[in-house]
Design a protein around this motif. Sequence first.
Motif, mmCIF file in Angstrom:
data_model
loop_
_atom_site.group_PDB
_atom_site.id
_atom_site.type_symbol
_atom_site.label_atom_id
_atom_site.label_comp_id
_atom_site.label_asym_id
_atom_site.label_seq_id
_atom_site.Cartn_x
_atom_site.Cartn_y
_atom_site.Cartn_z
ATOM 1 N N PHE A 1 -22.964 19.589 0.575
ATOM 2 C CA PHE A 1 -22.036 20.102 -0.434
ATOM 3 C C PHE A 1 -21.865 19.070 -1.565
ATOM 4 N N PRO A 2 -21.631 19.531 -2.798
ATOM 5 C CA PRO A 2 -21.314 18.593 -3.881
ATOM 6 C C PRO A 2 -20.033 17.815 -3.543
ATOM 7 N N VAL A 3 -20.044 16.510 -3.793
ATOM 8 C CA VAL A 3 -18.869 15.710 -3.425
ATOM 9 C C VAL A 3 -17.649 16.114 -4.248
ATOM 10 N N ALA A 4 -17.867 16.787 -5.383
ATOM 11 C CA ALA A 4 -16.733 17.248 -6.194
ATOM 12 C C ALA A 4 -15.886 18.268 -5.450
ATOM 13 N N THR A 5 -16.445 18.909 -4.434
ATOM 14 C CA THR A 5 -15.684 19.917 -3.679
ATOM 15 C C THR A 5 -14.816 19.287 -2.601
ATOM 16 N N PHE A 6 -14.961 17.984 -2.361
ATOM 17 C CA PHE A 6 -14.150 17.324 -1.338
ATOM 18 C C PHE A 6 -12.754 17.066 -1.899
ATOM 19 N N GLN A 7 -11.745 17.289 -1.081
ATOM 20 C CA GLN A 7 -10.366 17.178 -1.567
ATOM 21 C C GLN A 7 -10.049 15.774 -2.067
ATOM 22 N N ALA A 8 -10.494 14.757 -1.359
ATOM 23 C CA ALA A 8 -10.184 13.378 -1.763
ATOM 24 C C ALA A 8 -10.763 13.063 -3.142
ATOM 25 N N VAL A 9 -11.939 13.577 -3.427
ATOM 26 C CA VAL A 9 -12.563 13.365 -4.742
ATOM 27 C C VAL A 9 -11.807 14.147 -5.812
ATOM 28 N N ALA A 10 -11.505 15.407 -5.536
ATOM 29 C CA ALA A 10 -10.818 16.261 -6.507
ATOM 30 C C ALA A 10 -9.436 15.720 -6.865
ATOM 31 N N VAL A 11 -8.717 15.209 -5.867
ATOM 32 C CA VAL A 11 -7.371 14.679 -6.115
ATOM 33 C C VAL A 11 -7.426 13.456 -7.020
ATOM 34 N N GLN A 12 -8.381 12.563 -6.758
ATOM 35 C CA GLN A 12 -8.499 11.372 -7.602
ATOM 36 C C GLN A 12 -8.856 11.741 -9.038
ATOM 37 N N ALA A 13 -9.788 12.686 -9.197
ATOM 38 C CA ALA A 13 -10.157 13.123 -10.539
ATOM 39 C C ALA A 13 -8.975 13.789 -11.247
ATOM 40 N N ALA A 14 -8.197 14.571 -10.504
ATOM 41 C CA ALA A 14 -7.027 15.232 -11.088
ATOM 42 C C ALA A 14 -5.992 14.218 -11.554
ATOM 43 N N ASP A 15 -5.791 13.162 -10.774
ATOM 44 C CA ASP A 15 -4.853 12.110 -11.171
ATOM 45 C C ASP A 15 -5.284 11.465 -12.488
ATOM 46 N N ARG A 16 -6.579 11.253 -12.628
ATOM 47 C CA ARG A 16 -7.075 10.628 -13.854
ATOM 48 C C ARG A 16 -6.968 11.587 -15.046
ATOM 49 N N TYR A 17 -7.125 12.873 -14.792
ATOM 50 C CA TYR A 17 -6.930 13.856 -15.851
ATOM 51 C C TYR A 17 -5.485 13.808 -16.350
ATOM 52 N N ILE A 18 -4.550 13.670 -15.431
ATOM 53 C CA ILE A 18 -3.135 13.556 -15.819
ATOM 54 C C ILE A 18 -2.911 12.297 -16.647
ATOM 55 N N ASP A 19 -3.555 11.194 -16.250
ATOM 56 C CA ASP A 19 -3.469 9.971 -17.052
ATOM 57 C C ASP A 19 -3.923 10.223 -18.489
ATOM 58 N N LEU A 20 -5.040 10.914 -18.653
ATOM 59 C CA LEU A 20 -5.580 11.170 -19.987
ATOM 60 C C LEU A 20 -4.643 12.039 -20.817
ATOM 61 N N ARG A 21 -4.031 13.021 -20.188
ATOM 62 C CA ARG A 21 -3.111 13.880 -20.946
ATOM 63 C C ARG A 21 -1.863 13.103 -21.368
ATOM 64 N N ALA A 22 -1.398 12.193 -20.520
ATOM 65 C CA ALA A 22 -0.263 11.348 -20.904
ATOM 66 C C ALA A 22 -0.661 10.395 -22.028
ATOM 67 N N MET A 23 -1.872 9.854 -21.948
ATOM 68 C CA MET A 23 -2.375 8.992 -23.025
ATOM 69 C C MET A 23 -2.437 9.757 -24.337
ATOM 70 N N GLU A 24 -2.858 11.015 -24.264
ATOM 71 C CA GLU A 24 -2.981 11.825 -25.476
ATOM 72 C C GLU A 24 -1.615 12.144 -26.075
ATOM 73 N N ALA A 25 -0.673 12.563 -25.250
ATOM 74 C CA ALA A 25 0.654 12.929 -25.762
ATOM 75 C C ALA A 25 1.349 11.739 -26.420
ATOM 76 N N THR A 26 1.288 10.578 -25.784
ATOM 77 C CA THR A 26 1.958 9.401 -26.353
ATOM 78 C C THR A 26 1.228 8.890 -27.588
ATOM 79 N N LEU A 27 -0.114 9.069 -27.634
ATOM 80 C CA LEU A 27 -0.876 8.685 -28.828
ATOM 81 C C LEU A 27 -0.433 9.482 -30.038
ATOM 82 N N TRP A 28 -0.362 10.812 -29.911
ATOM 83 C CA TRP A 28 0.002 11.631 -31.068
ATOM 84 C C TRP A 28 1.453 11.413 -31.475
ATOM 85 N N GLN A 29 2.310 11.122 -30.519
ATOM 86 C CA GLN A 29 3.699 10.792 -30.862
ATOM 87 C C GLN A 29 3.753 9.531 -31.722
#
Length: 378
Positions: free
Chosen positions: A264-292
């Motif tokens: 199976f692709p490792v992207a389908t593993f929960q541990a991988v998906a959770v870590q990637a999701a956390d980093r996506y949240i980091d990027l969205r916070a970086m974006e919101a504070t940047l535009w502010q």
Amino acid sequence: MDFTFTEEHQAAVEAAKAVFAGVAPDGVPSPALTAGAVADDFDRVLWGRLAEADLLSLLLDARHGGAGLDAVALCLVLRESAKVLARVPLLENTAAAVAVQAYGGEELKADLLARAGRGEAVLTVAASGRTGHDGAELAVSARQESDAWVLDGLQTAVPWARNADFVLVPALSTGSGRSVLALVPSGHEGTVLAEQISTTGELLGELRLDSVRIPARDVIVADGAWEWLRNLLTTGTCALALGLGERVLGMTSEYTSKREQFGFPVATFQAVAVQAADRYIDLRAMEATLWQAAWRIDTGAGGALPASGDVAVAKIWASEGVRRVVQTAQHLHGGFGADTDYSLHRYHAWAKHLELSLGPAAAHEEALGDLLAAHPLA
């Protein structure tokens, strides 16, 4: 909060994407394999393309050949540049030119700004001070003598110092105790430039000034000029961190979608998906504070804290966020992430540079604490 960009902003993004489309992140030797600098100069060919696309003059007024756009437009272009690790002084040149436009004298503006917008005169800024942790203006003293200013001191880690035509140097006036900005020509009498190398492998410069005389017309003495310039440079650095982080997370998504384990692709593993999701949240916070932060710089709008408070919040998120993104990317790539034939290690080196540039998260947390103490929230 409305993050809708104007048609002019969108046009700047499309122009930037077209210019950066042909840039290869592996266009110079790897910093991991090179004892010295990866190159002697920045990417002059790309610099010319940016000039042809009018992306060097985005923030300049029409009378200086510019489009009259704002810090948001600059950050949008910087965001695209970081995705390909563009080796050009776009942030420093633009920020210095806009500072001259906003605070400089008419003679200096007429002599410099149109050339900077066409890419003919390259500007950079000495913003790191003596140690990289103290205020840059504290590292150089300036005293006025007749129709000139005399500078003494040292500025470290000046980006593109060996290749720029002018360095905008913050200094502290010995007479008034206020900050000034002096435009120092390359190779000017009394200056000594020592070679330094960034984690990215790019050349930096340690600039020593020994009784350097600068004509009064080339010195900006307006109140708030250095603080405004520092805020713009810091916000631009956050935009670079955001663009780099977005590209790295994209690389991670591509890799984990193809890399298989147990069929199976490792992207389908929960541990991988959770870590990637956390980093996506980091990027969205970086974006919101940047535009502010960019919005506060552009509009001068009031708030519970000065604009520097929003800039500090943006840099805290940018420094911490980009570090976490590249660390997670390395982890999810396994040993492949450290392969020097793959560009992720370059992004990691650039991320470390951006994390520390103009102060790490801890420095901005301290600055934010000082602002909160000075401006108690109701």
